[in-house]
Design a protein around this motif. Structure first.
Motif, PDB file in Angstrom:
ATOM      1  N   PHE A  46       0.852  -1.185   0.000  1.00 11.01           N
ATOM      2  CA  PHE A  46       0.000   0.000   0.000  1.00 11.01           C
ATOM      3  C   PHE A  46       0.886   1.232   0.000  1.00 11.01           C
ATOM      4  N   VAL A  47       0.705   2.091  -0.979  1.00  8.25           N
ATOM      5  CA  VAL A  47       1.471   3.336  -1.051  1.00  8.25           C
ATOM      6  C   VAL A  47       0.582   4.461  -0.545  1.00  8.25           C
ATOM      7  N   PHE A  48       1.028   5.081   0.524  1.00  4.68           N
ATOM      8  CA  PHE A  48       0.297   6.162   1.177  1.00  4.68           C
ATOM      9  C   PHE A  48       0.944   7.471   0.747  1.00  4.68           C
ATOM     10  N   TRP A  49       0.214   8.272  -0.006  1.00 14.29           N
ATOM     11  CA  TRP A  49       0.734   9.528  -0.548  1.00 14.29           C
ATOM     12  C   TRP A  49       0.503  10.630   0.480  1.00 14.29           C
ATOM     13  N   VAL A  50       1.570  11.170   1.037  1.00 13.27           N
ATOM     14  CA  VAL A  50       1.468  12.260   2.003  1.00 13.27           C
ATOM     15  C   VAL A  50       1.556  13.557   1.198  1.00 13.27           C
ATOM     16  N   ALA A  51       0.427  14.204   1.018  1.00 12.56           N
ATOM     17  CA  ALA A  51       0.291  15.308   0.061  1.00 12.56           C
ATOM     18  C   ALA A  51       0.652  16.657   0.672  1.00 12.56           C
ATOM     19  N   ASP A  52       1.906  16.786   1.092  1.00 14.01           N
ATOM     20  CA  ASP A  52       2.337  18.019   1.753  1.00 14.01           C
ATOM     21  C   ASP A  52       2.245  19.239   0.835  1.00 14.01           C
ATOM     22  N   TRP A  53       2.676  19.121  -0.410  1.00 13.49           N
ATOM     23  CA  TRP A  53       2.590  20.276  -1.316  1.00 13.49           C
ATOM     24  C   TRP A  53       1.147  20.639  -1.628  1.00 13.49           C
ATOM     25  N   HIS A  96       6.506  23.554   6.981  1.00 12.33           N
ATOM     26  CA  HIS A  96       7.086  22.837   8.124  1.00 12.33           C
ATOM     27  C   HIS A  96       5.971  22.289   9.034  1.00 12.33           C
ATOM     28  N   LYS A  97       4.968  23.097   9.302  1.00 13.39           N
ATOM     29  CA  LYS A  97       3.846  22.640  10.134  1.00 13.39           C
ATOM     30  C   LYS A  97       3.080  21.521   9.433  1.00 13.39           C
ATOM     31  N   ILE A  98       2.881  21.672   8.130  1.00 14.06           N
ATOM     32  CA  ILE A  98       2.166  20.651   7.361  1.00 14.06           C
ATOM     33  C   ILE A  98       2.908  19.321   7.452  1.00 14.06           C
ATOM     34  N   GLN A  99       4.219  19.355   7.308  1.00 16.92           N
ATOM     35  CA  GLN A  99       5.007  18.126   7.366  1.00 16.92           C
ATOM     36  C   GLN A  99       5.019  17.546   8.776  1.00 16.92           C
ATOM     37  N   THR A 100       4.990  18.390   9.779  1.00 16.68           N
ATOM     38  CA  THR A 100       4.893  17.900  11.161  1.00 16.68           C
ATOM     39  C   THR A 100       3.567  17.167  11.364  1.00 16.68           C
ATOM     40  N   VAL A 101       2.483  17.733  10.869  1.00 18.94           N
ATOM     41  CA  VAL A 101       1.180  17.085  10.968  1.00 18.94           C
ATOM     42  C   VAL A 101       1.192  15.770  10.183  1.00 18.94           C
ATOM     43  N   GLY A 102       1.828  15.758   9.010  1.00 17.37           N
ATOM     44  CA  GLY A 102       1.936  14.525   8.225  1.00 17.37           C
ATOM     45  C   GLY A 102       2.645  13.424   8.993  1.00 17.37           C
ATOM     46  N   LYS A 103       3.742  13.774   9.659  1.00 19.29           N
ATOM     47  CA  LYS A 103       4.474  12.787  10.473  1.00 19.29           C
ATOM     48  C   LYS A 103       3.612  12.293  11.627  1.00 19.29           C
ATOM     49  N   PHE A 129       5.202   5.044   2.757  1.00 16.01           N
ATOM     50  CA  PHE A 129       4.769   6.433   2.794  1.00 16.01           C
ATOM     51  C   PHE A 129       5.646   7.239   1.840  1.00 16.01           C
ATOM     52  N   LEU A 130       5.011   7.938   0.916  1.00 15.56           N
ATOM     53  CA  LEU A 130       5.728   8.798  -0.017  1.00 15.56           C
ATOM     54  C   LEU A 130       5.269  10.236   0.178  1.00 15.56           C
ATOM     55  N   TRP A 131       6.235  11.124   0.326  1.00 21.03           N
ATOM     56  CA  TRP A 131       5.933  12.539   0.496  1.00 21.03           C
ATOM     57  C   TRP A 131       5.903  13.205  -0.871  1.00 21.03           C
ATOM     58  N   CYS A 132       4.847  13.928  -1.125  1.00 25.54           N
ATOM     59  CA  CYS A 132       4.659  14.613  -2.394  1.00 25.54           C
ATOM     60  C   CYS A 132       5.877  15.477  -2.749  1.00 25.54           C
ATOM     61  N   ALA A 133       6.336  16.302  -1.828  1.00 26.38           N
ATOM     62  CA  ALA A 133       7.466  17.202  -2.111  1.00 26.38           C
ATOM     63  C   ALA A 133       8.696  16.418  -2.545  1.00 26.38           C
ATOM     64  N   ASP A 134       8.988  15.332  -1.877  1.00 28.05           N
ATOM     65  CA  ASP A 134      10.173  14.525  -2.209  1.00 28.05           C
ATOM     66  C   ASP A 134      10.014  13.831  -3.552  1.00 28.05           C
ATOM     67  N   GLU A 135       8.840  13.253  -3.782  1.00 26.51           N
ATOM     68  CA  GLU A 135       8.619  12.487  -5.009  1.00 26.51           C
ATOM     69  C   GLU A 135       8.627  13.381  -6.246  1.00 26.51           C
ATOM     70  N   ILE A 136       7.930  14.504  -6.169  1.00 23.92           N
ATOM     71  CA  ILE A 136       7.907  15.407  -7.326  1.00 23.92           C
ATOM     72  C   ILE A 136       9.293  15.984  -7.570  1.00 23.92           C
ATOM     73  N   SER A 137       9.977  16.381  -6.519  1.00 32.35           N
ATOM     74  CA  SER A 137      11.325  16.952  -6.681  1.00 32.35           C
ATOM     75  C   SER A 137      12.290  15.942  -7.283  1.00 32.35           C
ATOM     76  N   SER A 138      12.194  14.700  -6.864  1.00 34.24           N
ATOM     77  CA  SER A 138      13.130  13.690  -7.360  1.00 34.24           C
ATOM     78  C   SER A 138      12.823  13.263  -8.800  1.00 34.24           C
ATOM     79  N   LYS A 139      11.617  13.553  -9.248  1.00 32.99           N
ATOM     80  CA  LYS A 139      11.218  13.181 -10.615  1.00 32.99           C
ATOM     81  C   LYS A 139      10.843  14.418 -11.436  1.00 32.99           C
ATOM     82  N   ALA A 140      11.410  15.556 -11.088  1.00 32.68           N
ATOM     83  CA  ALA A 140      11.035  16.836 -11.708  1.00 32.68           C
ATOM     84  C   ALA A 140      11.185  16.829 -13.224  1.00 32.68           C
TER      85      ALA A 140
END
Length: 109
Positions: free
Chosen positions: A6-13, A26-33, A51-62
């Motif tokens: 199961f891939v859980f998309w943490v949609a911080d952005w 920063h607050k959004i990511q704290t709530v995500g954690k 768990f995949l973080w939106c910011a990390d995934e999009i940045s790594s595949k920009a």
């Protein structure tokens, strides 16, 4: 039991674009954690959860993500895109530029 993960998309952005937590990433990511810990405490079997973080995934595949998003954006006029923003409970005439990107990025994901 069927062998999937199961891939859980943490949609911080996406939360940032929708001005959650006052637009403080920063607050959004704290709530995500925190919410990840809630799932663990609720008994979610973490062995087959990723768990995949939106910011990390999009940045790594920009290099592939943003051209795809632009291709999607080219298929629709602004009126159609604005109608898709209703998911954010925003009036069509009161959208920020980031909120107009929101449905385009959801489609890209």
């Amino acid at each position: 039991s069927v062998g999937g993960t199961f891939v859980f998309w943490v949609a911080d952005w996406f939360a940032l674009m929708n001005d959650k937590m006052g637009g403080d990433l920063h607050k959004i990511q704290t709530v995500g954690k925190y919410l990840i810990e809630v799932w663990k405490a609720a008994g979610m079997d973490m062995e087959r959860v990723k768990f995949l973080w939106c910011a990390d995934e999009i940045s790594s595949k920009a290099a592939s993500y943003w051209p795809k998003m632009l291709d999607i954006a080219r298929c629709f006029d602004l009126d159609r895109i604005k109608k898709c923003c209703m998911i954010m409970a925003r009036a069509e005439n009161k959208l920020s530029g980031a909120q107009i990107l929101y449905p385009l990025m959801q489609c890209t994901d």
